[in-house]
Structure formats: structure tokens, C-alpha cells
Design a protein around this motif. Structure first.
Motif, short mmCIF file in Angstrom:
data_model
loop_
_atom_site.label_atom_id
_atom_site.label_comp_id
_atom_site.label_asym_id
_atom_site.label_seq_id
_atom_site.Cartn_x
_atom_site.Cartn_y
_atom_site.Cartn_z
N TRP A 44 -73.89 -43.54 -24.07
CA TRP A 44 -73.87 -42.21 -23.46
C TRP A 44 -73.07 -41.25 -24.32
N ASN A 45 -73.73 -40.21 -24.78
CA ASN A 45 -73.04 -39.09 -25.40
C ASN A 45 -72.55 -38.21 -24.25
N ILE A 46 -71.24 -38.15 -24.04
CA ILE A 46 -70.71 -37.52 -22.83
C ILE A 46 -70.53 -36.01 -22.97
N CYS A 47 -70.91 -35.44 -24.11
CA CYS A 47 -70.95 -33.99 -24.30
C CYS A 47 -69.56 -33.40 -24.45
N ASN A 48 -69.34 -32.77 -25.58
CA ASN A 48 -68.07 -32.09 -25.80
C ASN A 48 -68.29 -30.94 -26.76
N PRO A 49 -67.86 -29.73 -26.42
CA PRO A 49 -67.25 -29.38 -25.14
C PRO A 49 -68.30 -29.01 -24.10
N CYS A 50 -68.13 -29.54 -22.89
CA CYS A 50 -68.98 -29.15 -21.77
C CYS A 50 -68.19 -28.46 -20.67
N ASN A 51 -66.97 -28.99 -20.40
CA ASN A 51 -66.05 -28.33 -19.48
C ASN A 51 -66.65 -28.08 -18.10
N ARG A 52 -67.36 -29.06 -17.59
CA ARG A 52 -67.85 -28.96 -16.22
C ARG A 52 -66.75 -29.37 -15.24
N GLY A 54 -64.62 -31.19 -12.72
CA GLY A 54 -64.55 -32.59 -12.31
C GLY A 54 -65.36 -33.52 -13.18
N GLN A 55 -65.52 -33.18 -14.47
CA GLN A 55 -66.47 -33.95 -15.28
C GLN A 55 -66.01 -35.39 -15.53
N ASN A 56 -64.74 -35.63 -15.69
CA ASN A 56 -64.32 -37.00 -15.98
C ASN A 56 -64.47 -37.91 -14.76
N LEU A 57 -64.20 -37.37 -13.58
CA LEU A 57 -64.44 -38.15 -12.37
C LEU A 57 -65.94 -38.37 -12.18
N GLY A 58 -66.73 -37.35 -12.49
CA GLY A 58 -68.18 -37.50 -12.41
C GLY A 58 -68.71 -38.51 -13.40
N ARG A 59 -68.16 -38.51 -14.60
CA ARG A 59 -68.56 -39.49 -15.61
C ARG A 59 -68.22 -40.90 -15.14
N ALA A 60 -67.02 -41.05 -14.57
CA ALA A 60 -66.63 -42.37 -14.06
C ALA A 60 -67.58 -42.82 -12.96
N MET A 61 -67.97 -41.91 -12.08
CA MET A 61 -68.89 -42.27 -11.00
C MET A 61 -70.23 -42.72 -11.57
N GLU A 62 -70.72 -42.02 -12.60
CA GLU A 62 -72.00 -42.40 -13.20
C GLU A 62 -71.91 -43.80 -13.81
N VAL A 78 -60.05 -38.91 -26.71
CA VAL A 78 -59.21 -39.99 -26.19
C VAL A 78 -58.69 -39.64 -24.80
N ARG A 79 -58.25 -38.41 -24.60
CA ARG A 79 -57.71 -38.02 -23.30
C ARG A 79 -58.77 -38.14 -22.20
N ASP A 80 -60.00 -37.76 -22.49
CA ASP A 80 -61.07 -37.87 -21.50
C ASP A 80 -61.34 -39.33 -21.15
N VAL A 81 -61.39 -40.18 -22.17
CA VAL A 81 -61.67 -41.59 -21.93
C VAL A 81 -60.55 -42.23 -21.12
N GLU A 82 -59.32 -41.83 -21.37
CA GLU A 82 -58.21 -42.37 -20.58
C GLU A 82 -58.38 -42.03 -19.11
N LYS A 83 -58.81 -40.79 -18.81
CA LYS A 83 -59.01 -40.41 -17.42
C LYS A 83 -60.20 -41.16 -16.82
N ILE A 84 -61.27 -41.31 -17.58
CA ILE A 84 -62.44 -42.04 -17.08
C ILE A 84 -62.05 -43.47 -16.71
N ARG A 85 -61.31 -44.13 -17.58
CA ARG A 85 -60.87 -45.50 -17.29
C ARG A 85 -59.98 -45.55 -16.05
N GLU A 86 -59.09 -44.57 -15.93
CA GLU A 86 -58.21 -44.51 -14.76
C GLU A 86 -59.03 -44.38 -13.48
N TYR A 87 -60.02 -43.50 -13.48
CA TYR A 87 -60.84 -43.30 -12.29
C TYR A 87 -61.70 -44.53 -12.00
N LEU A 88 -62.21 -45.17 -13.05
CA LEU A 88 -63.01 -46.37 -12.84
C LEU A 88 -62.20 -47.45 -12.13
#
Length: 273
Positions: A44-52, A54-62, A78-88
Motif C-alpha cells: 500500500w502506497n499510503i500517499c504523502n502528503p495527503c493530510n486527510r 484522521g488518516q493514520n487511524l483510518g489507515r490502521a483500520m484499513e 516514520v512518524r505516521d507508521v509509528e502512529k499506525i502501529r500504535e492504533y493497530l
């Protein structure tokens, strides 16, 4: 004083209360995976910059909806991935190891202090531990530094080498051809390999000709010819994202459009060698 101290500690650990904007996880679909699927891999190319919002929580949900054993992310800060892992982990109970393949430090893309910008590039999440990580920057990245990373981990109970790459942007065919040459030479060294990534190339593009003899697309109908039935993986109806398999048979695959990126999630369930 004790109550105030406890409230401050809670804010530090879990953030402000929901009415103040703390992330609130959405429930997963009824048909979502209930645990990590051991033979499933995703790119998954998670898109940067997209700035939607709640995007990291949404990415974790997907990601949690499909719960793959391995996830290859491109355009990953790196910061985004850290948040995604935290939410997962915190919201969906999924624990992933992570390795980064950052090839660029970019304040504009990833924030941070101007003298300490965030890392940008690829990342691999794996439910199993990873070893032997390498990060390779392509000699010519084109208009932006690009590269690949590789790790050894476990998929379907067997050790496999996993690659994750992001090739040069569109209209840079010659650059991508050289990049694929570098990547293909390393993939060829392994009898069993999974190659994930955004290749910025349609299946019959000349620059992809180095990959097809080495590995097959996870979609058996997708071939390097105009007759191939390849599902689009982007919002502009092109197939740019691939799960290439070497020495591994595909069982099933799915492409899923997401509001959190201009690329779709692509996952594959894998069979035996």
C-alpha cells in the motif's frame, strides 16, 4: 492534588478525552479478519502528503480489516507508521514489528524540526520478527530519492525474503528501467521471494520486462500484455502496485480502494511453493 496528578498522567498516556478530539476507533466491518492471517501479504502506497483528517487511524483500520502477516508501505513517514502501529495494537489488538527503509529525510513531507526532518521512504510491518534488513538507495532516484528495502521474515510458517520498493515517478521510464535492474539482480538471488511495491509502471511497460521472468503477479490473470486482465490499483485507473511472487503460488488476491490514499490496498493470500 492526587486527582489532578492522575488526570495529567492519563492525558500523557492516552491523550485528551474524546470530546477534545482524541482518536476514536471505528468498528471493523462484519467480515473483517479476527486475527493476523498468516499467509496474507499486502502492499500500500499510503500517499504523502495527503493530510486527510484522521488518516493514520483510518489507515490502521484499513490494515486491521484484512490483518495481513506482512504489510509493505510506500511514501511512509516514520512518524505516521509509528502512529499506525500504535492504533493497530491499542484499538485492534494487532501487534506488528517494523523495519524502515527511509531513503530521504524531508521536513516538507514528514514534519519534524528543520534540522531533524522525518524519515521518508518504505516500511515493512510484520507480525513475525524480521532479520537481515537492508536498505538500498537507487543510484539514480529520478526526481526524488528512491530505493528498496528487504527483510527476512515468516509467511505461512516458512522463511521468505520480502522486498519493498517505490520506483521513480511517471514519465521517467529510463530511470525506472535502471532501478528495476538493480532490484531484479537482488531478487534473482533468492529461490523464495515476495516483492511488494509501487512500480509506477503499467504491466506491459518496457521497464518491467526485467521483473516478469523472475516473478509472477499475485493475480494469475495479470500478465505483461495488453490482453492481461489487471485490476487498477490507483484512483486514476492504472495498475502501478504489485505483489510479485517468486517460488510461491498465489491463492487469492483483492484490490480495495481507500479514502486515505490515492492508491488502493492490494493484498494476496499465498499458497505453497
Amino acid at each position: 492534588m492526587l486527582a489532578g496528578a492522575m488526570a495529567a498522567l492519563c492525558l500523557l498516556l492516552i491523550g485528551p478525552s474524546a470530546p477534545s478530539g482524541a482518536p476514536v476507533a471505528k468498528p471493523l466491518p462484519a467480515d473483517a479478519a479476527t486475527d493476523v492471517v498468516p499467509n496474507r501479504v499486502m502492499t500500500w502506497n499510503i500517499c504523502n502528503p495527503c493530510n486527510r483528517s484522521g488518516q493514520n487511524l483510518g489507515r490502521a483500520m484499513e490494515i486491521a480489516t484484512y490483518a495481513p502477516q506482512v504489510v509493505g508501505l510506500q511514501e511512509a513517514c516514520v512518524r505516521d507508521v509509528e502512529k499506525i502501529r500504535e492504533y493497530l495494537q491499542n484499538f485492534y489488538g494487532l501487534v506488528y514489528h517494523v523495519e524502515y527503509g527511509s531513503v530521504l529525510r524531508n521536513w516538507g513531507r514528514c514534519g519534524g524540526w528543520p534540522w531533524r526532518p522525518g524519515g521518508f521512504g518504505q516500511a515493512i510491518l510484520s507480525a513475525a520478527p524480521m532479520t537481515d534488513r537492508v536498505t538500498v538507495e537507487y543510484p539514480d532516484g529520478g526526481s526524488e530519492d528512491r530505493g528498496y528495502m528487504a527483510v527476512t521474515t515468516t509467511v505461512s510458517g516458512r522463511s521468505v525474503r520480502v522486498f519493498n520498493t517505490h520506483l521513480a515517478q511517471r514519465r521517467q521510464e529510463a530511470v525506472r528501467a535502471d532501478q528495476i535492474g538493480v532490484l531484479a539482480a537482488e531478487v534473482a538471488r533468492h529461490d523464495r521471494a515476495i516483492v511488494l511495491g509501487d512500480f509506477n509502471s503499467v504491466p506491459d511497460a518496457p521497464e518491467l520486462s526485467r521483473m516478469w521472468p523472475l516473478a509472477a503477479d499475485a493475480d494469475p490473470q495479470c500478465r505483461p500484455s495488453p490482453a492481461g486482465a489487471c485490476e487498477p490499483t490507483t484512483d486514476w485507473y492504472s495498475k502501478f502496485d504489485y505483489v510479485f511472487l517468486r517460488g510461491i503460488a498465489p491463492l487469492a488476491h483483492r484490490v480495495h480502494a481507500s479514502p486515505y490514499s490515492d492508491h488502493h490496498l492490494l493484498y494476496a493470500d499465498l499458497g505453497a511453493t
